[in-house]
Design a protein around this motif. Structure first.
Motif, PDB file in Angstrom:
ATOM      1  N   UNK A 109     -33.037-158.001  56.010  1.00 29.70           N
ATOM      2  CA  UNK A 109     -32.992-156.806  56.850  1.00 29.70           C
ATOM      3  C   UNK A 109     -32.412-155.622  56.074  1.00 29.70           C
ATOM      4  N   UNK A 110     -31.467-155.867  55.184  1.00 28.29           N
ATOM      5  CA  UNK A 110     -30.902-154.800  54.347  1.00 28.29           C
ATOM      6  C   UNK A 110     -31.981-154.190  53.465  1.00 28.29           C
ATOM      7  N   UNK A 111     -32.792-155.025  52.848  1.00 27.40           N
ATOM      8  CA  UNK A 111     -33.867-154.532  51.979  1.00 27.40           C
ATOM      9  C   UNK A 111     -34.792-153.602  52.761  1.00 27.40           C
ATOM     10  N   UNK A 112     -35.239-154.050  53.926  1.00 26.42           N
ATOM     11  CA  UNK A 112     -36.168-153.251  54.729  1.00 26.42           C
ATOM     12  C   UNK A 112     -35.486-151.984  55.242  1.00 26.42           C
ATOM     13  N   UNK A 113     -34.281-152.107  55.779  1.00 25.33           N
ATOM     14  CA  UNK A 113     -33.599-150.939  56.343  1.00 25.33           C
ATOM     15  C   UNK A 113     -33.174-149.940  55.276  1.00 25.33           C
ATOM     16  N   UNK A 114     -32.831-150.411  54.093  1.00 22.78           N
ATOM     17  CA  UNK A 114     -32.536-149.478  53.003  1.00 22.78           C
ATOM     18  C   UNK A 114     -33.776-148.661  52.640  1.00 22.78           C
ATOM     19  N   UNK A 115     -34.935-149.291  52.662  1.00 19.99           N
ATOM     20  CA  UNK A 115     -36.171-148.562  52.374  1.00 19.99           C
ATOM     21  C   UNK A 115     -36.447-147.519  53.455  1.00 19.99           C
ATOM     22  N   UNK A 116     -36.205-147.873  54.712  1.00 20.75           N
ATOM     23  CA  UNK A 116     -36.395-146.910  55.799  1.00 20.75           C
ATOM     24  C   UNK A 116     -35.414-145.747  55.661  1.00 20.75           C
ATOM     25  N   UNK A 117     -34.173-146.040  55.294  1.00 20.71           N
ATOM     26  CA  UNK A 117     -33.162-144.995  55.117  1.00 20.71           C
ATOM     27  C   UNK A 117     -33.520-144.065  53.965  1.00 20.71           C
ATOM     28  N   UNK A 118     -34.096-144.615  52.905  1.00 23.04           N
ATOM     29  CA  UNK A 118     -34.466-143.798  51.741  1.00 23.04           C
ATOM     30  C   UNK A 118     -35.482-142.712  52.081  1.00 23.04           C
ATOM     31  N   UNK A 119     -36.321-142.960  53.089  1.00 26.55           N
ATOM     32  CA  UNK A 119     -37.306-141.944  53.472  1.00 26.55           C
ATOM     33  C   UNK A 119     -36.836-141.161  54.709  1.00 26.55           C
ATOM     34  N   UNK A 120     -35.571-141.342  55.067  1.00 24.25           N
ATOM     35  CA  UNK A 120     -34.964-140.652  56.213  1.00 24.25           C
ATOM     36  C   UNK A 120     -35.643-140.965  57.537  1.00 24.25           C
ATOM     37  N   UNK A 121     -36.177-142.157  57.661  1.00 20.40           N
ATOM     38  CA  UNK A 121     -36.770-142.592  58.924  1.00 20.40           C
ATOM     39  C   UNK A 121     -35.657-142.916  59.914  1.00 20.40           C
TER      40      UNK A 121
END
Length: 172
Positions: A109-121
């Motif tokens: 979940x960290x991997x996926x959520x970090x990716x979402x955070x990187x694009x400011x989603x």
């Protein structure tokens, strides 16, 4: 203000189910990704991540290549993605099988959520249940909160996994 007046003010706009008075059980669970924490911990993170590809693209993320590092003699299981290494278990990481399930859940979940955070989603990937019943659902934080407000059992609430045993962020 009554619910009827609130909805009239919206002029027929689409509103989340919880605003219209529907139960969180009416969230679209057909979009739930079945994950199973045991499968994640037993060298299944890459397969699970690849299964999210269409949803990741839908949310503006081009899935990164994930590589697995497996050494059955050590034993070690880690994944490499976007230049980072995530260790699920190794001789240096002491844990029992149950804790490796929690660690794998947290890392996935960290991997996926970090990716979402990187694009400011604003969307996040929330865990639903845990263990063999683990699933993941992309939700807006308000929708996760609405589910928490309407579901009577805390164990059913959506959550963002943490790295703290024994619950790893799951409400209890």
């Amino acid at each position: 203000m009554s619910r009827r007046k609130f909805l009239a003010l919206l002029g027929g706009a689409t509103v989340p189910a919880w605003v219209a008075g529907a139960s969180a059980k009416e969230l679209d669970y057909s979009k739930l990704h079945q994950l199973d924490a045991e499968d994640l911990a037993e060298q299944g993170m890459k397969t699970a991540y690849e299964a999210l590809a269409a949803d990741l693209r839908h949310h503006g993320i081009e899935p990164a290549a994930m590589a697995e590092e497996i050494d059955p003699n050590a034993p070690t299981y880690a994944v490499h993605i976007s230049g980072r290494k995530y260790v699920v278990y190794s001789p240096e990481v002491t844990s029992n099988d149950y804790q490796s399930w929690g660690q794998a859940t947290y890392l996935f979940f960290k991997i996926v959520n970090d990716q979402l955070a990187e694009i400011n989603s604003k969307v996040r990937f929330y865990a639903i249940n845990g263990g063999n019943d683990l699933g993941g659902l992309f939700l807006m934080p308000d929708d996760a909160m609405a589910a928490r407000n309407s579901l009577p059992r805390r164990e059913d609430w959506p959550y963002i996994p943490t790295d703290t045993a024994p619950w790893y962020g799951q409400f209890h």
